[in-house]
Design a protein around this motif. Structure first.
Motif, PDB file in Angstrom:
ATOM      1  N   VAL A  21     -14.164 144.638  98.286  1.00  0.00           N
ATOM      2  CA  VAL A  21     -14.767 145.091  99.545  1.00  0.00           C
ATOM      3  C   VAL A  21     -13.968 144.542 100.722  1.00  0.00           C
ATOM      4  CG1 VAL A  21     -16.819 144.970 101.010  1.00  0.00           C
ATOM      5  CG2 VAL A  21     -17.064 145.426  98.575  1.00  0.00           C
ATOM      6  N   TYR A  22     -13.506 143.298 100.607  1.00  0.00           N
ATOM      7  CA  TYR A  22     -12.688 142.707 101.662  1.00  0.00           C
ATOM      8  C   TYR A  22     -11.371 143.467 101.814  1.00  0.00           C
ATOM      9  CZ  TYR A  22     -10.200 139.219 104.426  1.00  0.00           C
ATOM     10  OH  TYR A  22      -9.492 138.584 105.408  1.00  0.00           O
ATOM     11  N   GLN A  23     -10.801 143.949 100.713  1.00  0.00           N
ATOM     12  CA  GLN A  23      -9.582 144.747 100.796  1.00  0.00           C
ATOM     13  C   GLN A  23      -9.845 146.069 101.513  1.00  0.00           C
ATOM     14  OE1 GLN A  23      -8.493 145.092  96.686  1.00  0.00           O
ATOM     15  NE2 GLN A  23      -7.426 143.120  96.649  1.00  0.00           N
ATOM     16  N   CYS A  42     -24.204 144.477 100.451  1.00  0.00           N
ATOM     17  CA  CYS A  42     -24.738 145.812 100.148  1.00  0.00           C
ATOM     18  C   CYS A  42     -23.638 146.707  99.570  1.00  0.00           C
ATOM     19  CB  CYS A  42     -25.339 146.435 101.397  1.00  0.00           C
ATOM     20  SG  CYS A  42     -26.095 148.038 101.107  1.00  0.00           S
ATOM     21  N   LEU A  43     -22.447 146.656 100.156  1.00  0.00           N
ATOM     22  CA  LEU A  43     -21.327 147.442  99.636  1.00  0.00           C
ATOM     23  C   LEU A  43     -20.983 147.022  98.213  1.00  0.00           C
ATOM     24  CD1 LEU A  43     -19.128 147.472 102.851  1.00  0.00           C
ATOM     25  CD2 LEU A  43     -20.067 149.503 101.729  1.00  0.00           C
ATOM     26  N   CYS A  44     -20.987 145.720  97.964  1.00  0.00           N
ATOM     27  CA  CYS A  44     -20.706 145.224  96.607  1.00  0.00           C
ATOM     28  C   CYS A  44     -21.727 145.758  95.608  1.00  0.00           C
ATOM     29  CB  CYS A  44     -20.732 143.697  96.579  1.00  0.00           C
ATOM     30  SG  CYS A  44     -19.381 142.902  97.457  1.00  0.00           S
ATOM     31  N   LEU A  45     -22.985 145.695  95.984  1.00  0.00           N
ATOM     32  CA  LEU A  45     -24.061 146.106  95.085  1.00  0.00           C
ATOM     33  C   LEU A  45     -24.092 147.615  94.880  1.00  0.00           C
ATOM     34  CD1 LEU A  45     -26.813 143.725  96.470  1.00  0.00           C
ATOM     35  CD2 LEU A  45     -25.705 143.561  94.229  1.00  0.00           C
ATOM     36  N   ARG A  46     -23.968 148.364  95.954  1.00  0.00           N
ATOM     37  CA  ARG A  46     -24.080 149.822  95.885  1.00  0.00           C
ATOM     38  C   ARG A  46     -22.934 150.465  95.115  1.00  0.00           C
ATOM     39  NH1 ARG A  46     -28.510 151.228  95.423  1.00  0.00           N
ATOM     40  NH2 ARG A  46     -29.882 150.880  97.121  1.00  0.00           N
ATOM     41  N   TYR A  47     -21.740 149.926  95.298  1.00  0.00           N
ATOM     42  CA  TYR A  47     -20.560 150.547  94.707  1.00  0.00           C
ATOM     43  C   TYR A  47     -19.997 149.746  93.542  1.00  0.00           C
ATOM     44  CZ  TYR A  47     -20.870 153.755  98.551  1.00  0.00           C
ATOM     45  OH  TYR A  47     -21.323 154.715  99.428  1.00  0.00           O
ATOM     46  N   ASN A  48     -20.726 148.714  93.123  1.00  0.00           N
ATOM     47  CA  ASN A  48     -20.333 147.878  91.993  1.00  0.00           C
ATOM     48  C   ASN A  48     -18.908 147.343  92.160  1.00  0.00           C
ATOM     49  OD1 ASN A  48     -20.898 146.565  89.603  1.00  0.00           O
ATOM     50  ND2 ASN A  48     -20.081 148.231  88.345  1.00  0.00           N
ATOM     51  N   VAL A  98     -28.292 150.645 103.690  1.00  0.00           N
ATOM     52  CA  VAL A  98     -27.725 151.492 102.631  1.00  0.00           C
ATOM     53  C   VAL A  98     -27.045 152.709 103.253  1.00  0.00           C
ATOM     54  CG1 VAL A  98     -28.260 152.871 100.585  1.00  0.00           C
ATOM     55  CG2 VAL A  98     -29.398 150.678 100.931  1.00  0.00           C
ATOM     56  N   ASP A  99     -27.666 153.285 104.270  1.00  0.00           N
ATOM     57  CA  ASP A  99     -27.082 154.420 104.975  1.00  0.00           C
ATOM     58  C   ASP A  99     -25.787 154.001 105.672  1.00  0.00           C
ATOM     59  OD1 ASP A  99     -26.966 157.082 105.875  1.00  0.00           O
ATOM     60  OD2 ASP A  99     -27.956 156.547 107.770  1.00  0.00           O
ATOM     61  N   ALA A 100     -25.789 152.835 106.292  1.00  0.00           N
ATOM     62  CA  ALA A 100     -24.582 152.325 106.946  1.00  0.00           C
ATOM     63  C   ALA A 100     -23.461 152.144 105.933  1.00  0.00           C
ATOM     64  CB  ALA A 100     -24.882 151.010 107.655  1.00  0.00           C
ATOM     65  N   ALA A 101     -23.783 151.591 104.766  1.00  0.00           N
ATOM     66  CA  ALA A 101     -22.777 151.384 103.722  1.00  0.00           C
ATOM     67  C   ALA A 101     -22.184 152.722 103.271  1.00  0.00           C
ATOM     68  CB  ALA A 101     -23.389 150.645 102.539  1.00  0.00           C
ATOM     69  N   GLU A 102     -23.037 153.710 103.068  1.00  0.00           N
ATOM     70  CA  GLU A 102     -22.554 155.023 102.630  1.00  0.00           C
ATOM     71  C   GLU A 102     -21.659 155.664 103.682  1.00  0.00           C
ATOM     72  OE1 GLU A 102     -25.985 157.324 101.555  1.00  0.00           O
ATOM     73  OE2 GLU A 102     -26.348 156.138  99.741  1.00  0.00           O
ATOM     74  N   ARG A 103     -22.045 155.560 104.936  1.00  0.00           N
ATOM     75  CA  ARG A 103     -21.235 156.156 106.003  1.00  0.00           C
ATOM     76  C   ARG A 103     -19.897 155.441 106.171  1.00  0.00           C
ATOM     77  NH1 ARG A 103     -24.613 159.014 110.497  1.00  0.00           N
ATOM     78  NH2 ARG A 103     -26.441 159.609 109.313  1.00  0.00           N
ATOM     79  N   MET A 104     -19.908 154.133 106.004  1.00  0.00           N
ATOM     80  CA  MET A 104     -18.649 153.389 106.091  1.00  0.00           C
ATOM     81  C   MET A 104     -17.694 153.815 104.987  1.00  0.00           C
ATOM     82  SD  MET A 104     -20.100 149.639 107.122  1.00  0.00           S
ATOM     83  CE  MET A 104     -18.580 148.787 106.786  1.00  0.00           C
ATOM     84  N   MET A 105     -18.217 153.989 103.789  1.00  0.00           N
ATOM     85  CA  MET A 105     -17.372 154.420 102.669  1.00  0.00           C
ATOM     86  C   MET A 105     -16.876 155.854 102.882  1.00  0.00           C
ATOM     87  SD  MET A 105     -16.946 151.829 100.899  1.00  0.00           S
ATOM     88  CE  MET A 105     -16.771 151.664  99.146  1.00  0.00           C
ATOM     89  N   GLU A 106     -17.713 156.698 103.479  1.00  0.00           N
ATOM     90  CA  GLU A 106     -17.278 158.052 103.799  1.00  0.00           C
ATOM     91  C   GLU A 106     -16.159 158.026 104.834  1.00  0.00           C
ATOM     92  OE1 GLU A 106     -20.704 160.224 105.135  1.00  0.00           O
ATOM     93  OE2 GLU A 106     -21.616 160.243 103.144  1.00  0.00           O
TER      94      GLU A 106
END
Length: 179
Positions: free
Chosen positions: A105-107, A93-99, A127-135
């Motif tokens: 993503v592993y880094q 999901c992180l790969c797809l959402r943030y290209n 998707v919400d989890a991915a956004e919060r993790m990136m935040e």
């Protein structure tokens, strides 16, 4: 927050199933599997969104990873199947959402770090989890020009504010003892 498309959803599910199966079908630890996965041709197929066309089963994917890396049984930490399923899903999901590539993503979230997010975020919408993790890591995916524009705009606003205050910063921008 737009939901995953059908293809994105299928890619996330497929990767999650591979991660989940790794718990019982590999001899090495879960962190080692994750590292091997992100550097494998399977991860590249996921990044290029062609995995669903090229590979049939989870077993085939695990065999390809085992062929690409030397046999070993090192590492003792095995995450639960539920944790590994979620980790595989959120990585994709992180790969797809943030290209981003799997390696990138592993880094940002290596195996030991991402498993720490599981207790908090495994019940969230993915998707919400991915956004919060990136935040949480203050990830900014906006282009450099956009970020530079925002900084320049702040500086221009600061200069206008100084001008309105009589041409001097009056201690707002400089230390009081600085002349």
């Amino acid at each position: 927050m737009t939901p995953l498309s059908f293809i994105e959803f299928k890619l996330c599910q497929a990767q999650a199933r591979i991660f989940e199966a790794s718990v019982t079908k590999t001899d090495y630890s879960s962190p080692i599997f994750i590292r091997r996965f992100v550097y494998s041709s399977i991860a590249k197929a996921f990044d290029e969104k062609v995995y669903l066309c090229r590979f049939d089963t989870v077993e085939v994917a695990l065999d390809v990873i085992d062929e690409e890396f030397p046999e070993s049984s090192y590492g003792r930490i095995k995450y639960t199947p539920d944790q590994m399923y979620w980790i595989g899903y959120i990585y994709r999901c992180l790969c797809l959402r943030y290209n981003l590539s799997s390696k990138r993503v592993y880094q940002l979230f290596n195996a030991r770090e991402i498993v720490q997010y599981y207790p908090t975020f495994h019940t969230f919408d993915i998707v919400d989890a991915a956004e919060r993790m990136m935040e949480n890591i203050d990830y900014d995916d906006s282009p450099i020009q956009e970020r530079a524009y925002k900084v320049a705009k702040r500086l221009l606003y600061r200069e206008k504010l100084i001008g309105l205050m009589g041409g001097r910063s009056q201690g707002l921008c400089r230390p009081a003892n600085w002349l």
